[in-house]
Scaffold this motif. Structure first.
Motif, PDB file in Angstrom:
ATOM      1  N   LEU A  14      22.312  -6.123  49.422  1.00  0.00           N
ATOM      2  CA  LEU A  14      22.879  -7.375  48.898  1.00  0.00           C
ATOM      3  C   LEU A  14      23.690  -8.094  49.978  1.00  0.00           C
ATOM      4  O   LEU A  14      23.824  -9.316  49.952  1.00  0.00           O
ATOM      5  CB  LEU A  14      23.755  -7.098  47.673  1.00  0.00           C
ATOM      6  CG  LEU A  14      23.033  -7.023  46.332  1.00  0.00           C
ATOM      7  CD1 LEU A  14      24.003  -6.592  45.238  1.00  0.00           C
ATOM      8  CD2 LEU A  14      22.407  -8.361  45.973  1.00  0.00           C
ATOM      9  N   GLY A  15      24.244  -7.320  50.926  1.00  0.00           N
ATOM     10  CA  GLY A  15      24.901  -7.946  52.067  1.00  0.00           C
ATOM     11  C   GLY A  15      23.918  -8.780  52.854  1.00  0.00           C
ATOM     12  O   GLY A  15      24.246  -9.871  53.352  1.00  0.00           O
ATOM     13  N   GLY A  16      22.670  -8.297  52.959  1.00  0.00           N
ATOM     14  CA  GLY A  16      21.623  -9.078  53.614  1.00  0.00           C
ATOM     15  C   GLY A  16      21.248 -10.310  52.820  1.00  0.00           C
ATOM     16  O   GLY A  16      20.971 -11.368  53.380  1.00  0.00           O
ATOM     17  N   PHE A  17      21.242 -10.184  51.478  1.00  0.00           N
ATOM     18  CA  PHE A  17      20.943 -11.350  50.629  1.00  0.00           C
ATOM     19  C   PHE A  17      21.972 -12.451  50.875  1.00  0.00           C
ATOM     20  O   PHE A  17      21.614 -13.626  51.031  1.00  0.00           O
ATOM     21  CB  PHE A  17      20.959 -10.933  49.153  1.00  0.00           C
ATOM     22  CG  PHE A  17      20.655 -12.060  48.199  1.00  0.00           C
ATOM     23  CD1 PHE A  17      19.353 -12.307  47.801  1.00  0.00           C
ATOM     24  CD2 PHE A  17      21.673 -12.881  47.716  1.00  0.00           C
ATOM     25  CE1 PHE A  17      19.062 -13.351  46.932  1.00  0.00           C
ATOM     26  CE2 PHE A  17      21.392 -13.929  46.848  1.00  0.00           C
ATOM     27  CZ  PHE A  17      20.085 -14.159  46.454  1.00  0.00           C
ATOM     28  N   LEU A  18      23.238 -12.074  50.913  1.00  0.00           N
ATOM     29  CA  LEU A  18      24.295 -13.065  51.159  1.00  0.00           C
ATOM     30  C   LEU A  18      24.209 -13.614  52.582  1.00  0.00           C
ATOM     31  O   LEU A  18      24.491 -14.795  52.821  1.00  0.00           O
ATOM     32  CB  LEU A  18      25.662 -12.438  50.900  1.00  0.00           C
ATOM     33  CG  LEU A  18      25.944 -12.126  49.430  1.00  0.00           C
ATOM     34  CD1 LEU A  18      27.179 -11.241  49.289  1.00  0.00           C
ATOM     35  CD2 LEU A  18      26.141 -13.413  48.639  1.00  0.00           C
ATOM     36  N   ILE A 107      32.067 -14.391  59.781  1.00  0.00           N
ATOM     37  CA  ILE A 107      32.588 -13.029  59.963  1.00  0.00           C
ATOM     38  C   ILE A 107      31.941 -12.087  58.943  1.00  0.00           C
ATOM     39  O   ILE A 107      31.548 -10.957  59.281  1.00  0.00           O
ATOM     40  CB  ILE A 107      34.121 -13.025  59.815  1.00  0.00           C
ATOM     41  CG1 ILE A 107      34.758 -13.753  61.013  1.00  0.00           C
ATOM     42  CG2 ILE A 107      34.664 -11.599  59.709  1.00  0.00           C
ATOM     43  CD1 ILE A 107      36.240 -14.002  60.868  1.00  0.00           C
ATOM     44  N   ALA A 108      31.801 -12.571  57.703  1.00  0.00           N
ATOM     45  CA  ALA A 108      31.172 -11.757  56.659  1.00  0.00           C
ATOM     46  C   ALA A 108      29.695 -11.511  56.963  1.00  0.00           C
ATOM     47  O   ALA A 108      29.200 -10.384  56.845  1.00  0.00           O
ATOM     48  CB  ALA A 108      31.317 -12.446  55.305  1.00  0.00           C
ATOM     49  N   VAL A 109      28.992 -12.569  57.365  1.00  0.00           N
ATOM     50  CA  VAL A 109      27.565 -12.438  57.677  1.00  0.00           C
ATOM     51  C   VAL A 109      27.354 -11.480  58.848  1.00  0.00           C
ATOM     52  O   VAL A 109      26.502 -10.589  58.800  1.00  0.00           O
ATOM     53  CB  VAL A 109      26.945 -13.814  58.005  1.00  0.00           C
ATOM     54  CG1 VAL A 109      25.547 -13.656  58.590  1.00  0.00           C
ATOM     55  CG2 VAL A 109      26.893 -14.682  56.759  1.00  0.00           C
ATOM     56  N   GLY A 110      28.148 -11.662  59.916  1.00  0.00           N
ATOM     57  CA  GLY A 110      28.028 -10.793  61.083  1.00  0.00           C
ATOM     58  C   GLY A 110      28.302  -9.343  60.745  1.00  0.00           C
ATOM     59  O   GLY A 110      27.586  -8.437  61.180  1.00  0.00           O
ATOM     60  N   GLY A 111      29.344  -9.121  59.929  1.00  0.00           N
ATOM     61  CA  GLY A 111      29.671  -7.763  59.524  1.00  0.00           C
ATOM     62  C   GLY A 111      28.580  -7.135  58.677  1.00  0.00           C
ATOM     63  O   GLY A 111      28.141  -6.004  58.923  1.00  0.00           O
ATOM     64  N   ALA A 112      28.108  -7.877  57.681  1.00  0.00           N
ATOM     65  CA  ALA A 112      27.066  -7.352  56.791  1.00  0.00           C
ATOM     66  C   ALA A 112      25.760  -7.109  57.543  1.00  0.00           C
ATOM     67  O   ALA A 112      25.038  -6.152  57.254  1.00  0.00           O
ATOM     68  CB  ALA A 112      26.826  -8.318  55.634  1.00  0.00           C
ATOM     69  N   SER A 113      25.455  -7.978  58.507  1.00  0.00           N
ATOM     70  CA  SER A 113      24.200  -7.844  59.254  1.00  0.00           C
ATOM     71  C   SER A 113      24.145  -6.541  60.043  1.00  0.00           C
ATOM     72  O   SER A 113      23.061  -6.018  60.314  1.00  0.00           O
ATOM     73  CB  SER A 113      24.020  -9.030  60.208  1.00  0.00           C
ATOM     74  OG  SER A 113      24.916  -8.955  61.308  1.00  0.00           O
ATOM     75  N   ILE A 114      25.291  -6.012  60.412  1.00  0.00           N
ATOM     76  CA  ILE A 114      25.358  -4.779  61.190  1.00  0.00           C
ATOM     77  C   ILE A 114      25.567  -3.557  60.292  1.00  0.00           C
ATOM     78  O   ILE A 114      24.902  -2.532  60.432  1.00  0.00           O
ATOM     79  CB  ILE A 114      26.502  -4.866  62.223  1.00  0.00           C
ATOM     80  CG1 ILE A 114      26.181  -5.951  63.257  1.00  0.00           C
ATOM     81  CG2 ILE A 114      26.746  -3.528  62.891  1.00  0.00           C
ATOM     82  CD1 ILE A 114      24.892  -5.735  64.005  1.00  0.00           C
ATOM     83  N   ILE A 115      26.477  -3.661  59.343  1.00  0.00           N
ATOM     84  CA  ILE A 115      26.872  -2.488  58.558  1.00  0.00           C
ATOM     85  C   ILE A 115      25.850  -2.142  57.484  1.00  0.00           C
ATOM     86  O   ILE A 115      25.583  -0.964  57.220  1.00  0.00           O
ATOM     87  CB  ILE A 115      28.261  -2.694  57.915  1.00  0.00           C
ATOM     88  CG1 ILE A 115      29.287  -3.043  58.990  1.00  0.00           C
ATOM     89  CG2 ILE A 115      28.706  -1.431  57.196  1.00  0.00           C
ATOM     90  CD1 ILE A 115      30.591  -3.562  58.441  1.00  0.00           C
TER      91      ILE A 115
END
Length: 460
Positions: A14-18, A107-115
């Motif tokens: 879902l982090g990728g969806f966002l 910041i949220a997108v970058g974090g989610a894209s990695i984690i």
């Protein structure tokens, strides 16, 4: 496949969806934002690209934060940032305020894209890790598609992104739609366990064994914990220093490969279509309504192609998909460059494509999207989540993520300049060149990881 593992992977994805929604929603608002804030072409380009600066920062610090707080808590922080950004982007009264909120979203997108892909890789059994990690890309393209569809439907109700809708302007509602999946992501994260490899790194062996018993065969959990312990340096916790080979006084080659892999995924220009799709197709002579509809069609093709990638990644392997994907992208990008370069320009400065040229341009663009979505789109995220040794995974992901988003920023902010300078034909010739270069990169430097456990990855 373990249903529990699949559900955990879906929550993380879902982090990728966002990530996809936040990246795609700007597509239908570019003109409306320029009108609302009174910005120039350069200012409008920065409004679009500003999020990517936050993405670069988020990706760089994400791995280190995930090594400090844990994968789960790092994703919870990202979910909160997504919510703040979605709400704030809609209430912004000017470019400065808008950019601040987009930076938070970045910041949220970058974090989610990695984690997110790291978490999925760390809880998935080796035999299905590629398919599960590919859910990240599936979620990204679903997010893009839903953003495109949402923009299209909202603009259809109101008449346009700048027109009023339910007491506000339509472009504001386009951003606020993201709050729905943000809430679902936050609630899902509360329910999932921490990554077992992070738990082992923190000395929480019983908890790690409990999680491993649920995601794989229970009898193998104790031995798996010991295997993970053997790949970690008990003398210190994972840190950025782990990417450096102290004996040879250099960064490990595998880290450089990850940095270049992340950069090439953006240098082929894929996000020009997703960030500037409306602008691109209007420049090619299509109406605003048709340009938005083309975005929806492209998003649907992207989803179908990603399903194919999920079916292939654990059967064909990572390296063959990258090589053939690069070759296909080079061909279709070259065709687009030739079509755009050979078309006449009308009095307003837009391309005047003939009906036949317009059809071929659309076919080439969607062929390019298919090649990307079946190969480089998901495979890069799969490889980044699995190619690094346990000790350096967080730190190496930080550097690769920084590379990916910094390159994304450069490509995104330069597209309007290329468009007004050398035109669409010249811009797509540049992207075709990098696609061709990525063929040799994937062929020579990428090592196959299909079927290997994370503990078999080395940093040589």
């Amino acid at each position: 496949m373990n249903v529990f593992v699949f559900l955990l992977s879906c929550v993380a994805a879902l982090g990728g969806f966002l990530f996809g929604f936040d990246s795609g929603v700007i597509n239908g608002t570019v003109g409306a934002l320029q009108e609302a804030f009174g910005t120039s072409e350069v200012g409008s380009g920065f409004n679009v690209a500003s999020m990517l600066l936050g993405c670069a920062a988020g990706a760089f610090f994400a791995g280190r934060i995930a090594d400090w707080l844990g994968r789960r808590w790092a994703l919870i922080v990202a979910a909160v940032c997504f919510g703040v950004s979605a709400w704030g982007s809609g209430i912004a009264g000017g470019s400065v305020e808008f950019v601040i909120y987009r930076l938070i979203g970045g910041i949220a997108v970058g974090g989610a894209s990695i984690i997110s892909p790291a978490y999925i890789s760390e809880i998935a059994p080796a035999a299905v890790r590629g398919r599960l990690a590919s859910l990240q890309q599936m979620a990204i393209v679903l997010g893009l598609f839903v953003a495109f569809l949402s923009n299209f439907l909202l603009a259809g109700v109101s008449g346009g992104a700048s027109d009023p809708l339910w007491g506000f302007q339509t472009w504001q509602w386009m951003f606020w739609m993201e709050l729905i999946p943000v809430v679902l992501f936050f609630l899902g994260l509360i329910c999932i366990p921490e990554s077992p490899r992070f738990l082992v790194a923190r000395g929480k062996y019983e908890k790690a064994e409990s999680v491993l018993a649920r995601v794989d065969h229970p009898d193998d959990a104790p031995a798996k914990v010991e295997q993970i312990r053997g790949t970690l340096n008990a003398a210190h916790r994972p840190s950025l220093r782990d990417v450096r080979d102290t004996a040879r006084k250099r960064i490990y080659p595998i880290v450089w490969v990850g940095i270049l892999l992340a950069a090439f995924q953006q240098l082929v220009g894929i996000n020009v279509i997703f960030y500037y799709g409306e602008v691109l197709w209007e420049a090619a002579g299509f109406t605003e309504e048709n340009a938005l509809l083309i975005n929806v069609i492209s998003g649907a093709i992207n989803i179908g192609s990603t399903i194919v990638a999920i079916l292939l990644v654990d059967r064909v392997g990572r390296k063959p998909l990258l090589v053939w994907g690069s070759a296909g992208m080079a061909v279709f990008l070259g065709l687009m460059a030739l079509i755009f370069a050979g078309s006449e320009v009308d009095a307003s400065g837009n391309l005047a494509l003939t009906d036949m040229a317009g059809v071929f341009a659309l076919l080439a663009a969607n062929g390019y999207i298919i090649c990307f979505a079946v190969t480089w789109g998901p495979v890069m995220w799969v490889l980044l989540g699995e190619m690094f040794p346990n000790q350096m995974r967080g730190a190496a992901l930080s550097l690769a993520g920084l590379s990916q988003w910094a390159t994304n920023f450069v490509v995104t902010i330069t597209f309007p300049m290329l468009l007004s300078g050398i035109g669409l034909g010249g811009a797509y010739a540049c992207y075709a060149f990098f696609a061709l270069l990525s063929v040799f990169f994937a062929w020579k430097l990428i090592a196959e990881t299909r079927g290997k456990t994370l503990e078999e990855m080395t940093g040589g």
